[in-house]
Scaffold this motif. Structure first.
Motif, short mmCIF file in Angstrom:
data_model
loop_
_atom_site.label_atom_id
_atom_site.label_comp_id
_atom_site.label_asym_id
_atom_site.label_seq_id
_atom_site.Cartn_x
_atom_site.Cartn_y
_atom_site.Cartn_z
N ASP A 39 -6.65 49.61 50.75
CA ASP A 39 -6.51 49.20 52.15
C ASP A 39 -7.85 48.78 52.74
OD1 ASP A 39 -3.83 49.71 52.03
OD2 ASP A 39 -4.06 51.82 52.64
N ALA A 40 -8.88 49.59 52.44
CA ALA A 40 -10.20 49.26 52.97
C ALA A 40 -10.93 48.29 52.06
CB ALA A 40 -11.02 50.54 53.15
N ALA A 41 -10.34 48.02 50.88
CA ALA A 41 -10.99 47.17 49.88
C ALA A 41 -12.37 47.69 49.53
CB ALA A 41 -11.04 45.71 50.33
N LYS A 42 -12.49 49.00 49.35
CA LYS A 42 -13.78 49.57 48.99
C LYS A 42 -13.64 50.52 47.80
CE LYS A 42 -15.94 49.42 53.57
NZ LYS A 42 -16.84 48.27 53.37
N TRP A 43 -14.66 50.55 46.95
CA TRP A 43 -14.70 51.49 45.84
C TRP A 43 -15.24 52.83 46.32
CZ3 TRP A 43 -12.96 50.44 40.89
CH2 TRP A 43 -12.56 49.12 40.67
N ILE A 44 -14.76 53.90 45.70
CA ILE A 44 -15.11 55.24 46.17
C ILE A 44 -16.27 55.80 45.36
CG2 ILE A 44 -14.19 57.55 46.64
CD1 ILE A 44 -12.61 55.44 48.07
N THR A 45 -17.26 56.33 46.05
CA THR A 45 -18.34 57.03 45.36
C THR A 45 -18.28 58.51 45.69
OG1 THR A 45 -19.85 56.70 47.22
CG2 THR A 45 -19.92 55.06 45.45
N GLY A 46 -18.88 59.30 44.83
CA GLY A 46 -19.08 60.73 45.12
C GLY A 46 -17.80 61.54 45.23
N SER A 47 -16.72 61.17 44.52
CA SER A 47 -15.48 61.94 44.67
C SER A 47 -15.47 63.13 43.72
CB SER A 47 -14.26 61.05 44.45
OG SER A 47 -14.03 60.86 43.08
N GLN A 48 -14.87 64.23 44.19
CA GLN A 48 -14.74 65.41 43.36
C GLN A 48 -13.83 65.14 42.18
OE1 GLN A 48 -16.59 68.11 43.75
NE2 GLN A 48 -15.71 68.88 41.84
N GLY A 49 -12.80 64.31 42.40
CA GLY A 49 -11.86 64.00 41.33
C GLY A 49 -12.56 63.36 40.14
N PHE A 50 -13.54 62.52 40.42
CA PHE A 50 -14.28 61.86 39.35
C PHE A 50 -15.02 62.90 38.51
CE2 PHE A 50 -17.21 59.07 37.25
CZ PHE A 50 -16.59 57.83 37.23
N VAL A 51 -15.71 63.81 39.22
CA VAL A 51 -16.45 64.85 38.51
C VAL A 51 -15.50 65.73 37.72
CG1 VAL A 51 -18.01 66.82 38.80
CG2 VAL A 51 -18.28 64.80 40.25
N ASP A 52 -14.37 66.11 38.35
CA ASP A 52 -13.41 66.99 37.66
C ASP A 52 -12.84 66.32 36.40
OD1 ASP A 52 -13.87 68.81 39.62
OD2 ASP A 52 -11.99 68.48 40.70
N SER A 53 -12.56 65.01 36.51
CA SER A 53 -12.01 64.30 35.36
C SER A 53 -13.02 64.32 34.21
CB SER A 53 -11.69 62.85 35.72
OG SER A 53 -10.78 62.82 36.79
N LEU A 54 -14.29 64.06 34.55
CA LEU A 54 -15.32 64.15 33.51
C LEU A 54 -15.45 65.57 32.99
CD1 LEU A 54 -18.12 61.87 35.04
CD2 LEU A 54 -16.64 61.35 33.11
N GLY A 55 -15.14 66.53 33.89
CA GLY A 55 -15.20 67.94 33.48
C GLY A 55 -14.25 68.25 32.34
N VAL A 56 -13.10 67.55 32.30
CA VAL A 56 -12.15 67.77 31.20
C VAL A 56 -12.79 67.33 29.88
CG1 VAL A 56 -9.93 67.06 30.24
CG2 VAL A 56 -10.14 67.54 32.68
N TYR A 57 -13.47 66.15 29.91
CA TYR A 57 -14.17 65.69 28.70
C TYR A 57 -15.21 66.72 28.27
CZ TYR A 57 -12.24 60.97 29.00
OH TYR A 57 -11.39 59.89 29.00
#
Lengths: 310, 456
Positions: free
Chosen positions: B235-253
């Motif tokens: 909606d805002a046409a913007k990419w998200i930085t600094g999200s917890q979900g990103f860190v958590d997903s990498l946490g699985v790796y």
């Protein structure tokens, strides 16, 4: 070799003429060079200048920047110099060049050449054949062979197993060491051949005279032999450095620059940025930096080893 | 001083020779120039485990040449993994001389390639093509470029889920009708397998740069889209930085790497891992749990490595969300298209070839053999299609919870940086936090400060 020939021609005493006649003569003499100069300008200088320009754009493999690359000035370079990956890649490149070319190929090649000089004929032909095989193999074949040697279930670990030692996945744990050793294996033959040829040119009477004067073996080597083959050393160092700086296939096949970026030398990094991450402009900037580094090495060799001074 | 000049010259030559080893510059690989307007060149991917495209193209070529005497279809199969395919395609498209007329194209590349001027809009031809009404709206949108024009006809779509080996699960004391509800369930099952059946790889989630888009889509995004965060705010046409979900997903790796639940690093970084998972590791019972795409059974049924027992051995489960939050499961969808090249000599004829290649009969053949989720109504509702492959029902059911990748022209570059992040975590070069920070920096560099917003 071209350098040596060139020197000899000049050394045979060109007739000194004076004044304008001499100027006309030298212009006329350089006419036959023109086709070569023109070809170099078109096929060498042109691409270099074009790549220099390319590194100042945001050209990309796909997306809007592929259709209309914009001139971005030095942005690629500022991004590059502020990127930790670039600096680690630069260090890896230097480690690879110094370790595999300057130390590995060069010293080992010289040692082999000296030993072979003293060796009996059958030993000499057997050893030099074995060494030269690595040089004869096409790079891609050598790379696969070395991958098979170093990989987790490869020859090296099997051999270590016979000795009761436990191997490791060399390409993962010590990737830069593995590719450095691989390049030593592959490239030593070249240095060995250059040095063998150079050593054969050293007149034996000079070393014999030194021996009679009481010079020890190392003294004879460092004070007589080395200075006399200085030009061959300079040429060899320059060629193997520049060749090693450009090594791509060997590393790409063995480790792909990985794991992560822990064996990504500058050519591998340039390829990844340009053709994997589609940022052609950025990748070209890395290639340009590599070119500059090669130039720096060349200048250092010319200055330090002074091949033109007798 | 005289000798200096030749020496410098030698230097320059040597430097240049050395650098050519970088493989820079457009090589003139690819098809020769189309001879007149009677030849249509078709570029598509062909690997050992995906021969279905080739079969489709061969069939369509024969039909088209029979119906159009004087026209030659020149097939240019590109033998490469997905990543190498895009590079080769982009290089072919770099010059009108080598650009193909018909291009087999991943949906996420369409916007980028349309913006790059590689593809021709086909709206005018579609208007006259009766079959176009048969395509679902989602499939029509998959071919849209940034300018709102259509640049490709969808061949089918796909979803992603979890494959698990029921025989290994029995040995590990796990249920054979397994359905995890959180990430932790998946990891627990992997731990149980590691404990009970130590000689198999417990779990594979792709995560290496060498695997290209497979690492982003079958790997990271299957996790990321199951968190409360997202990659891109449409909606805002913007990419998200600094999200917890990103860190958590990498946490699985990170967990998989630290606890040794995945393939060893040498395999994890292997560019051929996607093929090896479907052709070797799963059929030979060397891998217990694999997050992978819906097309995999197609290879077992009609591909190069037949494995008729798969129906009994393999179970399928939905990919759970992080903590089981709604809607409970997640999936990713992509798919491939056929596009007309911008440099096609005769774009109308090139489109005719696409229309014929994706008519009902051929789409049915391709979607069943390549295990695609049909996007043509007449194929999707055909009882013969549903009966063809027992996994169709399961993977079609994931359409309700599926996600599409952010459709922006720079997605492919951003996706590369996701792979950099996952690889740096599995190799232990970075913690999930550090890798996420590196991604944020790279993201900002690609889309600019105006293109990003901090996670709320």
């Amino acid at each position: 070799m071209a350098i040596l020939l060139d020197r000899r021609q000049h050394g045979r005493g060109p007739e000194r003429t004076s004044g304008p006649r001499r100027a006309v003569q030298s212009v006329l003499r350089s006419v036959p060079l023109l086709p070569a100069v023109a070809l170099l300008a078109v096929f060498l200088l042109g691409p270099i200048l074009y790549s220099l320009y390319g590194s100042l754009t945001d050209r990309s493999l796909t997306g809007p920047a592929a259709a209309n690359p914009q001139f971005v000035g030095l942005e690629n370079y500022t991004d590059l110099f502020s990127s930790p990956v670039f600096w680690s890649s630069l260090v890896l490149t230097l480690v690879f060049v110094v370790g595999s070319a300057l130390i590995g190929q060069n010293v080992l090649g010289m040692a082999l050449a000296l030993l072979l000089q003293a060796a009996s004929r059958p030993v000499r032909s057997v050893v030099s054949t074995i060494v030269v095989v690595a040089w004869v193999l096409p790079e891609i074949v050598a790379a696969f062979a070395l991958y098979a040697f170093f990989s987790g279930t490869g020859t090296l670990n099997i051999a270590l197993g016979w000795l009761g030692l436990e191997g490791t996945s060399w390409l993962i744990v010590l990737p830069i060491l593995a590719v450095t050793l691989a390049n030593v294996w592959r490239g030593t033959a070249f240095s060995m051949m250059v040095y063998s040829a150079a050593l054969a040119e050293v007149p034996p009477e000079i070393t014999e005279a030194a021996e009679i004067d009481g010079a020890s073996g190392p003294q004879r080597f460092f004070r007589i032999t080395l200075p006399m083959i200085r030009r061959a050393i300079s040429t060899n160092l320059m060629l193997i450095t520049l060749q090693t700086l450009g090594v791509f296939t060997l590393i790409w096949v063995m480790t792909g620059g990985g794991p992560g970026t822990s064996s990504a030398t500058l050519p591998v990094l340039a390829y990844q940025q340009a053709f994997k991450f589609a940022q052609v402009g950025y990748g070209t900037a890395i290639a340009t930096v590599t070119l500059v580094i090669g130039g720096l090495f060349a200048i250092i060799y010319i200055r330090v080893l002074k091949p033109e001074v007798d | 001083m005289r000798t200096k000049r030749p020496l410098v010259l030698v230097t320059v030559v040597a430097v240049a020779l050395g650098l050519t080893a970088c493989g820079s510059g457009d090589s003139d690989s690819g098809s020769p120039d189309a001879a007149g307007d009677s030849t249509i060149t078709v570029a598509y991917q062909k690997t050992d485990s995906s021969t279905q495209q080739d079969a489709l193209m061969q069939k369509s070529k024969a039909e088209f040449e029979a119906a159009n005497p004087g026209t030659t279809i020149e097939l240019t199969p590109i033998n490469a993994q997905e990543d190498g395919y895009f590079t080769k395609l982009a290089l072919m498209n770099g010059s009108p001389e080598t650009a193909p007329d018909v291009i087999y194209e991943d949906t996420f590349q369409v916007r980028a390639d349309a913006a790059a001027g590689f593809l021709a809009p086909i709206d005018d031809y579609l208007a006259d093509w009766a079959d176009w009404d048969q395509f679902y709206d989602g499939a029509k949108e998959a071919g849209l470029g940034d300018d709102g024009k259509t640049y490709g006809v969808s061949m089918g779509t796909d979803t992603r889920g979890i494959y698990f080996n029921k025989q290994i699960f029995e040995q590990a004391g796990l249920p054979t009708d397994w359905q995890p509800t959180t990430w932790e369930d998946v990891l627990d099952a992997a731990r149980a397998v590691k404990e009970a059946v130590p000689d198999v790889i417990p779990l594979n989630i792709f995560g290496s740069k060498a695997q290209g888009e497979a690492a982003s889509m079958q790997g990271f995004e299957m996790l990321m889209y199951g968190t409360d965060d997202t990659l891109y705010d449409a909606d805002a046409a913007k990419w998200i930085t600094g999200s917890q979900g990103f860190v958590d997903s990498l946490g699985v790796y990170d967990t998989i790497a630290k606890e040794g639940l995945g393939p060893d690093l040498q395999d994890a970084l292997d560019p051929n891992l996607p093929n090896r998972v479907s052709d070797e590791l799963l059929p030979q019972g060397k891998l217990a749990i694999a997050v992978n795409g819906s097309w995999v059974p197609g290879g077992w049924m009609t591909g190069g490595v037949p494995w008729p027992e798969w129906e009994d051995v393999m179970g399928m489960a939905k990919m759970p969300t992080q903590d089981g939050q709604d809607p409970g499961a997640t999936s990713m969808s992509g798919g491939w298209l056929l596009s007309v090249g911008a440099n096609a000599d005769d774009p109308a004829k090139a489109f005719d070839f696409i229309a014929q290649t994706l008519n009902k009969e051929n789409t049915f053949k391709y979607d069943t053999e390549a295990s695609q989720i049909a996007v043509r109504k007449d194929v999707a509702t055909d009882p013969a299609y549903l009966a063809f492959n027992p996994s169709f029902e399961f993977f079609s059911s994931l359409v309700d919870v599926t996600h599409f990748r952010p459709a922006t022209p720079d997605y492919s570059q951003i996706s590369s940086n996701i792979q950099v992040a996952t690889e740096s975590v599995i190799t232990g070069q970075a913690t999930p936090e550090q890798a996420a920070k590196t991604y944020d920096d790279a993201l900002t560099q690609i889309v600019g400060d105006d293109g990003v917003q901090a996670s709320s």
